[in-house]
Enzyme design. Structure first.
Site, PDB file in Angstrom:
ATOM      1  N   HIS A  12      -3.786   9.603  -7.071  1.00 43.68           N
ATOM      2  CA  HIS A  12      -5.129   9.527  -6.486  1.00 43.68           C
ATOM      3  C   HIS A  12      -5.680  10.926  -6.320  1.00 43.68           C
ATOM      4  O   HIS A  12      -4.937  11.904  -6.177  1.00 43.68           O
ATOM      5  CB  HIS A  12      -5.112   8.776  -5.154  1.00 43.68           C
ATOM      6  CG  HIS A  12      -4.102   9.293  -4.186  1.00 43.68           C
ATOM      7  ND1 HIS A  12      -2.762   8.989  -4.258  1.00 43.68           N
ATOM      8  CD2 HIS A  12      -4.231  10.119  -3.122  1.00 43.68           C
ATOM      9  CE1 HIS A  12      -2.115   9.590  -3.275  1.00 43.68           C
ATOM     10  NE2 HIS A  12      -2.981  10.291  -2.584  1.00 43.68           N
ATOM     11  N   GLN A  32       2.307  14.450  -0.905  1.00 41.99           N
ATOM     12  CA  GLN A  32       1.989  13.099  -1.396  1.00 41.99           C
ATOM     13  C   GLN A  32       2.704  12.063  -0.531  1.00 41.99           C
ATOM     14  O   GLN A  32       3.914  12.157  -0.304  1.00 41.99           O
ATOM     15  CB  GLN A  32       2.403  12.935  -2.870  1.00 41.99           C
ATOM     16  CG  GLN A  32       1.932  11.614  -3.466  1.00 41.99           C
ATOM     17  CD  GLN A  32       2.239  11.490  -4.968  1.00 41.99           C
ATOM     18  OE1 GLN A  32       2.989  12.284  -5.525  1.00 41.99           O
ATOM     19  NE2 GLN A  32       1.670  10.480  -5.593  1.00 41.99           N
TER      20      GLN A  32
HETATM   21  P1  5GP Z   1      -1.605  11.592  -0.115  1.00 46.60           P
HETATM   22  O1  5GP Z   1      -1.010  12.168   1.152  1.00 46.60           O
HETATM   23  O2  5GP Z   1      -0.626  10.712  -0.839  1.00 46.60           O
HETATM   24  O3  5GP Z   1      -2.230  12.623  -1.005  1.00 46.60           O
HETATM   25  O4  5GP Z   1      -2.826  10.708   0.365  1.00 46.60           O
HETATM   26  C1  5GP Z   1      -2.703   9.392   0.750  1.00 46.60           C
HETATM   27  C2  5GP Z   1      -3.989   9.049   1.480  1.00 46.60           C
HETATM   28  O5  5GP Z   1      -4.123   7.642   1.493  1.00 46.60           O
HETATM   29  C3  5GP Z   1      -4.033   9.515   2.935  1.00 46.60           C
HETATM   30  O6  5GP Z   1      -5.169  10.348   3.114  1.00 46.60           O
HETATM   31  C4  5GP Z   1      -4.113   8.230   3.740  1.00 46.60           C
HETATM   32  O7  5GP Z   1      -4.949   8.343   4.856  1.00 46.60           O
HETATM   33  C5  5GP Z   1      -4.659   7.238   2.731  1.00 46.60           C
HETATM   34  N1  5GP Z   1      -4.223   5.873   2.914  1.00 46.60           N
HETATM   35  C6  5GP Z   1      -2.933   5.439   3.063  1.00 46.60           C
HETATM   36  N2  5GP Z   1      -2.890   4.096   3.166  1.00 46.60           N
HETATM   37  C7  5GP Z   1      -4.186   3.672   3.040  1.00 46.60           C
HETATM   38  C8  5GP Z   1      -4.777   2.376   3.052  1.00 46.60           C
HETATM   39  O8  5GP Z   1      -4.124   1.345   3.199  1.00 46.60           O
HETATM   40  N3  5GP Z   1      -6.134   2.328   2.893  1.00 46.60           N
HETATM   41  C9  5GP Z   1      -6.892   3.454   2.742  1.00 46.60           C
HETATM   42  N4  5GP Z   1      -8.222   3.287   2.601  1.00 46.60           N
HETATM   43  N5  5GP Z   1      -6.360   4.686   2.736  1.00 46.60           N
HETATM   44  C10 5GP Z   1      -5.027   4.796   2.883  1.00 46.60           C
END
Ligand code: 5GP
Ligand code: ZN
Length: 136
Positions: free
Chosen positions: A101, A95
């Site tokens: 999400h 994460q």
């Molecule tokens: P996690 O690693 O927390 O499961 O996923 C976070 C996701 O959010 C990543 O796939 C990253 O590319 C996406 N992400 C991070 N910042 C932004 C942003 O400002 N806009 C969008 N559309 N995606 C984002």
């Protein structure tokens, strides 16, 4: 509740623009900026919950219902071959944004992505011990 310093609070509530593909009172779905595949999108609640453990049950159920519907729609529109739902909780689990999400990741034959894990190798005794720990 919103968190002033949270990027997903700002995106989900429309303060920061995003490539939104769905929105209702509770959720926004928008394209991931660094997509794992064509169509990679994120289901994000408009209220701030850091992870699955603090997400209210009803919202969790609604998120999964929405994921099912959205995945079916995207599968048809994008003609993908498969579909992955990914949901990370905690740094050790990958994460990076600490606002709950759910990743919607369309998969295509030979898309070259690896969203997987190395299969482990536990003895029967070790598996029994894990089971006992979970059931304790
Ligand atoms: P996690 O690693 O927390 O499961 O996923 C976070 C996701 O959010 C990543 O796939 C990253 O590319 C996406 N992400 C991070 N910042 C932004 C942003 O400002 N806009 C969008 N559309 N995606 C984002
Ligand atoms: Zn937030």
């Amino acid at each position: 509740m919103k968190d002033q310093n949270c990027i997903f609070c700002k995106i989900a509530n429309g303060e920061i623009p995003s490539r939104t593909i769905y929105e209702d009172e509770q959720f926004r779905i928008f394209l991931d900026l660094a997509p794992a595949s064509k169509g990679h999108a994120l289901i994000v609640p408009k209220e701030h919950y850091a992870n699955l453990f603090v997400l209210p049950d009803e919202l969790a159920a609604d998120a999964m219902r929405l994921a099912k519907r959205q995945a079916a729609d995207m599968k048809e529109k994008l003609c993908c071959d498969g579909f992955q739902l990914v949901q990370n909780n905690g740094e050790s689990a990958g994460q990076t944004v600490f606002h709950f999400h759910l990743h919607l990741i369309p998969r295509y034959r030979n898309d070259g992505q690896t969203i997987a894990w190395e299969p482990g190798n536990l003895s029967a005794e070790e598996l029994d011990a894990v089971k006992a720990q979970i059931l304790s």
